[in-house]
Enzyme design. Structure first.
Site, mmCIF file in Angstrom:
data_model
loop_
_atom_site.group_PDB
_atom_site.id
_atom_site.type_symbol
_atom_site.label_atom_id
_atom_site.label_comp_id
_atom_site.label_asym_id
_atom_site.label_seq_id
_atom_site.Cartn_x
_atom_site.Cartn_y
_atom_site.Cartn_z
ATOM 1 N N TYR A 158 18.582 81.681 117.370
ATOM 2 C CA TYR A 158 16.870 81.650 117.611
ATOM 3 C C TYR A 158 16.282 81.878 116.459
ATOM 4 C CZ TYR A 158 12.062 81.803 118.804
ATOM 5 O OH TYR A 158 10.636 81.414 118.521
ATOM 6 N N LYS A 162 14.011 79.174 114.121
ATOM 7 C CA LYS A 162 12.396 79.126 113.168
ATOM 8 C C LYS A 162 12.957 79.366 112.074
ATOM 9 C CE LYS A 162 10.809 78.898 117.410
ATOM 10 N NZ LYS A 162 10.148 77.732 117.357
#
Length: 262
Positions: A158, A162
């Protein structure tokens, strides 16, 4: 509402919000609608999307809904070509799966997060950059995260997605500086939505523990920042915003206790 943003600058504009069936996307759509903006809403869940659309129409604006899976680039292209006029693109769709450490992460989870959070966002943005250039106007708002500014254990994939969004946003900002197109990244810290439930694969008890002893942000808090950024005068571009609850100072720095959840 008037104290948060100038709604007159948004009235009559058309806003495309991805991932708008719940959480930050849904609250953003409803707040834009209250400001008089027409909406194009996408998500994977038809029933929830219809509920958001019905609430948005109560503000007297036009709303269309489209089932689009951000992992499907052909579907993204087909949708974008039929979307019609768009003034503001809010790339909100994103997800996180699991907290496994490197070495134990399922390849399917890696693929799903990159396809949704990065590749889908890039595919849609590439199309609308060209649309906005032809219009000689437009605003691209990307939902980043504190995970795109600092990494943490249990979030390698994740965080990687990002960080990719943040880098993409930064390059896009520089590439479009000579155009009237605005580029914004909104980076939330700890926000209580269904996001954590997805991270823990439906285990709400584990998800709730993330927010114990803390008053976190809620989806509406981030929606306010998105709509505020979109409502600035044309000569202003809000390039990058990092938003924490008062009890947070970094991804892993959270004060628990002393703040009651309201």
């Amino acid at each position: 509402m008037a104290s948060v943003f100038n709604s007159s600058r948004l009235a009559g504009k058309t806003v495309l919000v991805t991932g708008s069936s719940g959480g930050i996307g849904a609250e953003t759509a409803l707040l834009f609608a209250r400001a008089g903006a027409n909406l194009i809403l996408t998500a994977r869940r038809q029933a929830q999307l219809d509920e958001v659309a019905a609430k948005a129409r109560e503000s007297g604006v036009t709303v269309s809904t489209h089932i689009v899976d951000m992992r499907d680039r052909k579907a993204i292209k087909a949708f974008a070509e039929s979307a019609g006029r768009v003034d503001i693109l809010v790339n909100n769709a994103g997800m996180v799966l699991g907290t496994e450490h490197v070495g134990q992460i399922a390849e399917d989870d890696v693929q799903t997060m990159f396809d949704t959070n990065v590749l889908g966002l890039i595919s849609l943005t590439q199309i609308f950059v060209n649309v906005f250039k032809k219009q000689n106007s437009g605003h691209i708002i990307n939902l980043g995260s504190i995970a795109g500014k600092e990494a943490y254990a249990g979030g390698s994939i994740y965080c990687a997605t990002k960080h990719a969004v943040s880098a993409f946003n930064g390059s896009l900002l520089r590439e479009l500086v000579s155009t009237p197109i605005r580029v914004t990244q909104i980076c939330p810290g700890m926000v209580e939505t269904e996001f954590s439930v997805t991270r823990f694969r439906g285990d709400r008890e584990k998800a709730d523990k993330v927010y114990e002893g803390v008053q976190p942000l809620v989806a509406y808090d981030i929606a306010e920042e998105i709509v505020w950024a979109a409502s600035r005068p044309d000569h202003i571009n809000i390039a990058d915003v990092l938003i924490f609850p008062k009890a947070q100072a970094a991804a892993g720095v959270v004060h628990r206790g002393g703040y009651e959840k309201k």
